[in-house]
Design an enzyme around this catalytic site. Structure first.
Site, short mmCIF file in Angstrom:
data_model
loop_
_atom_site.label_atom_id
_atom_site.label_comp_id
_atom_site.label_asym_id
_atom_site.label_seq_id
_atom_site.Cartn_x
_atom_site.Cartn_y
_atom_site.Cartn_z
N TYR A 181 12.54 -6.20 -2.34
CA TYR A 181 12.18 -6.95 -1.13
C TYR A 181 13.08 -8.17 -1.07
O TYR A 181 13.29 -8.85 -2.08
CB TYR A 181 10.70 -7.37 -1.21
CG TYR A 181 10.10 -7.73 0.12
CD1 TYR A 181 9.90 -6.75 1.10
CD2 TYR A 181 9.72 -9.04 0.41
CE1 TYR A 181 9.34 -7.08 2.32
CE2 TYR A 181 9.16 -9.37 1.63
CZ TYR A 181 8.97 -8.39 2.59
OH TYR A 181 8.41 -8.71 3.79
N GLY B 253 8.80 -1.73 10.09
CA GLY B 253 8.47 -1.08 8.82
C GLY B 253 9.20 0.24 8.73
O GLY B 253 9.75 0.74 9.72
P1 NDP Z 1 -0.96 0.57 6.56
O1 NDP Z 1 -0.99 0.97 5.13
O2 NDP Z 1 -2.19 0.04 7.19
O3 NDP Z 1 -0.50 1.84 7.46
C1 NDP Z 1 0.54 2.69 7.12
C2 NDP Z 1 0.84 3.63 8.30
O4 NDP Z 1 2.01 4.38 8.02
C3 NDP Z 1 -0.26 4.62 8.64
O5 NDP Z 1 -0.33 4.70 10.03
C4 NDP Z 1 0.26 5.94 8.04
O6 NDP Z 1 -0.16 7.05 8.78
C5 NDP Z 1 1.75 5.77 8.28
N1 NDP Z 1 2.60 6.54 7.36
C6 NDP Z 1 2.69 6.39 6.02
N2 NDP Z 1 3.63 7.21 5.52
C7 NDP Z 1 4.14 7.89 6.58
C8 NDP Z 1 5.14 8.90 6.72
N3 NDP Z 1 5.82 9.37 5.66
N4 NDP Z 1 5.39 9.38 7.95
C9 NDP Z 1 4.72 8.92 9.02
N5 NDP Z 1 3.76 7.97 8.95
C10 NDP Z 1 3.47 7.46 7.74
O7 NDP Z 1 0.26 -0.42 6.70
P2 NDP Z 1 0.42 -1.87 7.36
O8 NDP Z 1 -0.06 -1.87 8.76
O9 NDP Z 1 -0.10 -2.90 6.42
O10 NDP Z 1 2.01 -1.94 7.36
C11 NDP Z 1 2.77 -0.98 8.07
C12 NDP Z 1 4.24 -1.24 7.82
O11 NDP Z 1 4.58 -2.45 8.43
C13 NDP Z 1 4.64 -1.37 6.35
O12 NDP Z 1 5.91 -0.79 6.18
C14 NDP Z 1 4.73 -2.88 6.16
O13 NDP Z 1 5.60 -3.26 5.11
C15 NDP Z 1 5.25 -3.28 7.52
N6 NDP Z 1 5.01 -4.67 7.90
C16 NDP Z 1 6.10 -5.37 8.26
C17 NDP Z 1 6.00 -6.67 8.70
C18 NDP Z 1 7.24 -7.38 9.14
O14 NDP Z 1 7.20 -8.58 9.38
N7 NDP Z 1 8.34 -6.67 9.27
C19 NDP Z 1 4.72 -7.36 8.70
C20 NDP Z 1 3.59 -6.50 8.39
C21 NDP Z 1 3.74 -5.20 7.97
P3 NDP Z 1 -1.19 8.15 8.18
O15 NDP Z 1 -2.55 7.60 8.40
O16 NDP Z 1 -0.90 9.34 9.01
O17 NDP Z 1 -0.87 8.34 6.72
#
Ligand code: NDP
Length: 366
Positions: free
Chosen positions: A57, A275
């Site tokens: 990170y 993300g």
């Molecule tokens: P969550 O753990 O709540 O949600 C993860 C999501 O990703 C779910 O919708 C899941 O869907 C989906 N997912 C996981 N793996 C895959 C895959 N291989 N293909 C498709 N969908 C997938 O995460 P957060 O909301 O906490 O965070 C989401 C992302 O946002 C993370 O990468 C985090 O690092 C990023 N983030 C970035 C920020 C920034 O400032 N840039 C700030 C906050 C978060 P399913 O239910 O179908 O598994």
């Protein structure tokens, strides 16, 4: 003296291999005039915390021997909710009993207590203070402990870049059931924007669609529907009905899931990538750039708010207001309480939290 504990690492690696509990003393009888002592109420495990420990990170806490470690070590955790338990003689912004969150990332929130200067914290109302101000609700520990990343990310992505016209315009997002996605659904409803959320198909799809609709989602579709040419006509008809355009796409997945939402953007639309859950690169067809003038850009809440304290405070105040008024629901966390002297050491609890992250957001409470 307060005996405190923090989860630290001296080498990057997988959390199960590198995390340790460090015990240290806080001399709360001899505070400098601007210092405060806080005790932790709750601190979650976010994807970025794990990436930080792994060393992948871009923003990292400095490794020091400040907590008495034999090797320079860094404390883990970026988000958390704290209660002020002591204040120095010159502290003006805090009193004992106030609730506070770190003003910046890299504070090291996976710990029982901290000694800090008052500038390192921002106050958020405790339930008693919300009640005194006539608010129907006070913040819960989960709301306070998870306030500074996901709700702020959703709010800022929806408001800071593109002017969506309430009642008319739409945004589209993948990962519609992610924590950020659920905030984006609710906040867009509060601001009057239309939402189109794309999720992965699953056996209990109807249940999830109903859950997202109960949060205020306008339309929820599967990745397959979003990729289907035939279904495209249905999406067009929804947008036509409101007389607006899909001006913004929010991408937290990457790969073909990012292509899918970018294709739905109107001319001159913007896709914000925040993300990369699929670990695949963002894929954008050339034609979208040339013939539709689509812009693809990144969003990082840490960078946006780093030197913009006013924006951070005004956004936080808005989120707090919505929570207090019962207009915004938090993304639920799976809560585990840390007992000092209990069976598990603090770092063991967080290692479990990291492992269980795939089952939902993990919050350690104290
Ligand atoms: P969550 O753990 O709540 O949600 C993860 C999501 O990703 C779910 O919708 C899941 O869907 C989906 N997912 C996981 N793996 C895959 C895959 N291989 N293909 C498709 N969908 C997938 O995460 P957060 O909301 O906490 O965070 C989401 C992302 O946002 C993370 O990468 C985090 O690092 C990023 N983030 C970035 C920020 C920034 O400032 N840039 C700030 C906050 C978060 P399913 O239910 O179908 O598994």
């Amino acid at each position: 003296m307060i005996t405190a504990q923090a989860v630290v690492y001296s080498q990057h690696g997988e959390p199960k291999d590198v995390l340790k509990t460090q015990t240290y003393e806080i001399d709360d009888e001899n505070l400098a005039s601007n210092q405060i002592v806080v005790k932790t109420l709750g601190a979650p495990v976010n994807p970025s915390d794990i990436n930080q420990i792994q060393g992948v990170y871009p923003s990292k806490p400095e490794k020091t021997t400040e907590l008495g470690t034999s090797e320079p070590s860094a404390p883990c955790g970026n988000e958390g909710l704290f209660e002020v338990i002591k204040v120095g003689s010159g502290v003006s912004d805090f009193k004992v009993g106030d609730w506070a969150i770190p003003a910046n990332v890299n504070f090291g929130t996976w710990r029982t207590h901290a000694l800090a200067s008052e500038e390192q914290f921002i106050q958020v109302p405790n339930p008693e203070q919300s009640k005194t101000r006539g608010k129907p609700n006070g913040l819960t520990i989960n709301q306070g402990a998870t306030i500074s990343v996901n709700p702020l990310t959703a709010y800022l992505m929806l408001t800071h870049y593109v002017k969506l016209i309430p009642g008319k315009d739409w945004f589209i997002q993948n990962g519609g059931n992610s924590a950020v996605g659920k905030y984006a659904i609710q906040i867009s409803k509060l601001l009057g924007f239309n939402s189109l959320s794309v999720i992965r198909d699953r056996p209990n799809l109807d249940e999830l669609v109903s859950e997202l609709k109960a949060l205020g989602a306008d339309q929820v579709i599967t990745e397959e529907q979003n990729a289907s040419k035939e279904f495209g006509a249905t999406i067009k008809s929804w947008v036509k009905e409101t007389g607006g355009e899909i001006k913004l796409a929010l991408n937290c997945i990457g790969g073909k899931n990012s292509t899918g939402i970018a294709r739905k953007l109107a001319n001159n639309g913007l896709m914000l990538t925040y993300g990369g859950m699929s670990f695949q690169p963002v894929i954008l067809p050339t034609s979208l750039h040339i013939f539709k003038n689509i812009t693809s850009s990144g969003f990082w809440v840490t960078q946006l708010l780093k030197n913009n304290e006013d924006l951070k405070k005004s956004t936080l105040n808005q989120i707090v207001d919505w929570y207090e008024d019962g207009k915004l629901r938090d993304a639920k966390s799976i809560e585990t309480k840390f007992e000092a002297g209990g069976e598990k050491q603090l770092h063991e609890l967080y290692i479990e939290g990291v492992t269980n992250s795939s089952k939902g957001k993990q919050l350690i409470t104290f």
